[in-house]
Design a protein around this motif. Structure first.
Motif, short mmCIF file in Angstrom:
data_model
loop_
_atom_site.label_atom_id
_atom_site.label_comp_id
_atom_site.label_asym_id
_atom_site.label_seq_id
_atom_site.Cartn_x
_atom_site.Cartn_y
_atom_site.Cartn_z
N SER A 27 3.88 3.13 27.60
CA SER A 27 2.68 3.14 26.75
C SER A 27 1.45 2.75 27.56
O SER A 27 0.38 3.37 27.43
CB SER A 27 2.86 2.17 25.58
OG SER A 27 3.87 2.61 24.71
N VAL A 28 1.60 1.73 28.40
CA VAL A 28 0.47 1.29 29.22
C VAL A 28 0.02 2.40 30.16
O VAL A 28 -1.18 2.70 30.28
CB VAL A 28 0.84 0.02 30.01
CG1 VAL A 28 -0.26 -0.33 31.01
CG2 VAL A 28 1.09 -1.16 29.07
N GLY A 29 0.99 3.03 30.82
CA GLY A 29 0.66 4.10 31.75
C GLY A 29 -0.02 5.27 31.05
O GLY A 29 -1.01 5.82 31.56
N ARG A 30 0.51 5.64 29.89
CA ARG A 30 -0.06 6.77 29.15
C ARG A 30 -1.47 6.44 28.66
O ARG A 30 -2.35 7.30 28.66
CB ARG A 30 0.85 7.15 27.99
CG ARG A 30 2.18 7.75 28.45
CD ARG A 30 3.10 8.02 27.25
NE ARG A 30 2.60 9.10 26.42
CZ ARG A 30 2.88 10.39 26.61
NH1 ARG A 30 3.65 10.75 27.63
NH2 ARG A 30 2.40 11.31 25.80
N LEU A 31 -1.66 5.18 28.24
CA LEU A 31 -3.00 4.79 27.78
C LEU A 31 -4.03 5.00 28.87
O LEU A 31 -5.09 5.57 28.64
CB LEU A 31 -2.98 3.31 27.35
CG LEU A 31 -4.34 2.70 27.00
CD1 LEU A 31 -4.89 3.31 25.72
CD2 LEU A 31 -4.23 1.19 26.86
N PHE A 32 -3.71 4.56 30.08
CA PHE A 32 -4.69 4.64 31.16
C PHE A 32 -4.80 6.05 31.75
O PHE A 32 -5.74 6.31 32.50
CB PHE A 32 -4.36 3.61 32.25
CG PHE A 32 -4.76 2.22 31.86
CD1 PHE A 32 -6.05 1.77 32.08
CD2 PHE A 32 -3.87 1.37 31.24
CE1 PHE A 32 -6.43 0.49 31.70
CE2 PHE A 32 -4.23 0.09 30.85
CZ PHE A 32 -5.52 -0.35 31.09
N ARG A 33 -3.87 6.93 31.41
CA ARG A 33 -3.99 8.33 31.82
C ARG A 33 -4.60 9.19 30.72
O ARG A 33 -4.73 10.39 30.87
CB ARG A 33 -2.63 8.89 32.23
CG ARG A 33 -2.06 8.31 33.50
CD ARG A 33 -2.95 8.56 34.71
NE ARG A 33 -3.13 9.97 35.01
CZ ARG A 33 -2.35 10.67 35.82
NH1 ARG A 33 -1.34 10.07 36.45
NH2 ARG A 33 -2.57 11.94 36.04
N GLY A 34 -4.93 8.56 29.59
CA GLY A 34 -5.53 9.30 28.48
C GLY A 34 -4.54 10.12 27.69
O GLY A 34 -4.93 11.06 26.99
N LEU A 35 -3.25 9.78 27.78
CA LEU A 35 -2.21 10.50 27.05
C LEU A 35 -1.89 9.76 25.74
O LEU A 35 -2.16 8.56 25.62
CB LEU A 35 -0.95 10.61 27.92
CG LEU A 35 -1.13 11.39 29.22
CD1 LEU A 35 0.12 11.27 30.08
CD2 LEU A 35 -1.44 12.85 28.92
N PRO A 36 -1.30 10.45 24.76
CA PRO A 36 -1.02 9.81 23.48
C PRO A 36 -0.11 8.59 23.62
O PRO A 36 0.95 8.66 24.23
CB PRO A 36 -0.32 10.92 22.68
CG PRO A 36 -0.82 12.19 23.29
CD PRO A 36 -0.97 11.89 24.76
N ALA A 37 -0.56 7.49 23.07
CA ALA A 37 0.20 6.24 23.06
C ALA A 37 -0.56 5.25 22.20
O ALA A 37 -1.78 5.37 22.02
CB ALA A 37 0.38 5.67 24.47
#
Length: 283
Positions: free
Chosen positions: A125-135
């Motif tokens: 979730s953290v990684g997706r948040l900072f890549r602008g992906l759904p999370a």
């Protein structure tokens, strides 16, 4: 006079909408369900969990506490998380901290599936948040943004300073502020002349974990201050990271402690659980 940015008002609005949608889902045969994994005997933690479960039930969300005990091992907590992740009847999972000594939170939360990680604690979730992906973003960081939005605080082009760089609040709050087109500076205990940097902020988010640390010299006249701090005095009373008395009349707006970010965080957790139950992942 500094405006009080009342989180209880913001929370009530979110919880009202959550109650309506939860009722609609129940009529469709879906019972929104939140599971909270607890592995501590710390009373403050249990009190917070009780508050979450009461709020959930009041909104039509089932809430189950999975107390694995303070002697739980990393393997034991991880197994509980994996079981909940595989349970189709559970839509949201929170791993409550603190965890027993020796357990690395990142290892346990790595088993949280993104679509059930309603507090944005897992590595994915953290990684997706900072890549602008759904999370789902961490609920407290979302709560900061909800308050700013409710009180129509201008963010595009504004100078925002975040004091605190934790993965739970500081960093995700900075990311969400960047998404709102603010110009963001993240400060911490090693920042040189912290007060001077903070005084440049139109929006100041304080999450440093030091009671009444931020005083008058930290605040530019008219700045909006969001106090994320949760500290307890010797008499058990709660206080924030901001000296509310000192900044009164200087800050344009200030969240109170208690009654500011806290209730909004709980409401956001419930909203995220509802989104997970409806199959709508945050982004």
């Amino acid at each position: 006079m500094t405006e009080t940015l009342d989180g209880r008002v913001v929370s009530a609005g979110i919880r009202g909408r959550v109650t309506e949608v939860a009722s609609l889902l129940r009529h469709r045969g879906i019972t929104p369900t939140l599971a909270v994994v607890v592995a501590t005997d710390e009373e403050a933690s249990h009190a917070y969990v009780r508050a979450i479960t009461r709020a959930a039930q009041a909104c039509g969300i089932e809430a189950h506490v999975c107390d694995v005990g303070r002697s739980a091992t990393s393997a034991g907590v991880s197994a509980t998380v994996r079981d909940l992740a595989a349970d189709d009847g559970v839509h949201g999972i929170i791993v409550q901290t603190p965890l027993p000594q020796g357990i690395v939170p990142a290892e346990v939360t790595s088993f949280l599936p993104v679509d059930k990680d309603v507090d944005g604690a897992g590595v994915l979730s953290v990684g997706r948040l900072f890549r602008g992906l759904p999370a789902f973003a961490p609920a407290t960081a979302q709560a900061v943004m909800e308050i700013l939005g409710h009180y129509s605080v201008p963010l595009r082009g504004a100078n925002a300073v975040v004091i605190g760089r934790s993965e739970v609040v500081g960093r995700p709050a900075a990311e969400l502020l960047l998404r709102a087109d603010a110009t963001v500076t993240v400060c911490h205990s090693k920042t040189v002349d912290l007060a001077a940097v903070a005084r440049g902020a139109d929006v100041l988010v304080v999450a440093i974990g030091r009671p009444r640390f931020v005083g008058r010299i930290f605040v530019k006249p008219g700045a909006v201050v969001i106090d994320v701090g949760t500290n307890f005095d010797v008499d058990g009373s709660m206080m924030g990271d901001v000296d509310a008395v000192a900044v009164d009349g200087v800050a344009g707006g200030l969240t109170p402690v208690p009654g500011g970010v806290g209730p909004v965080t709980t409401a956001v957790l419930l909203r995220n659980t509802l989104a997970a139950a409806a199959g709508l992942q945050a982004g």
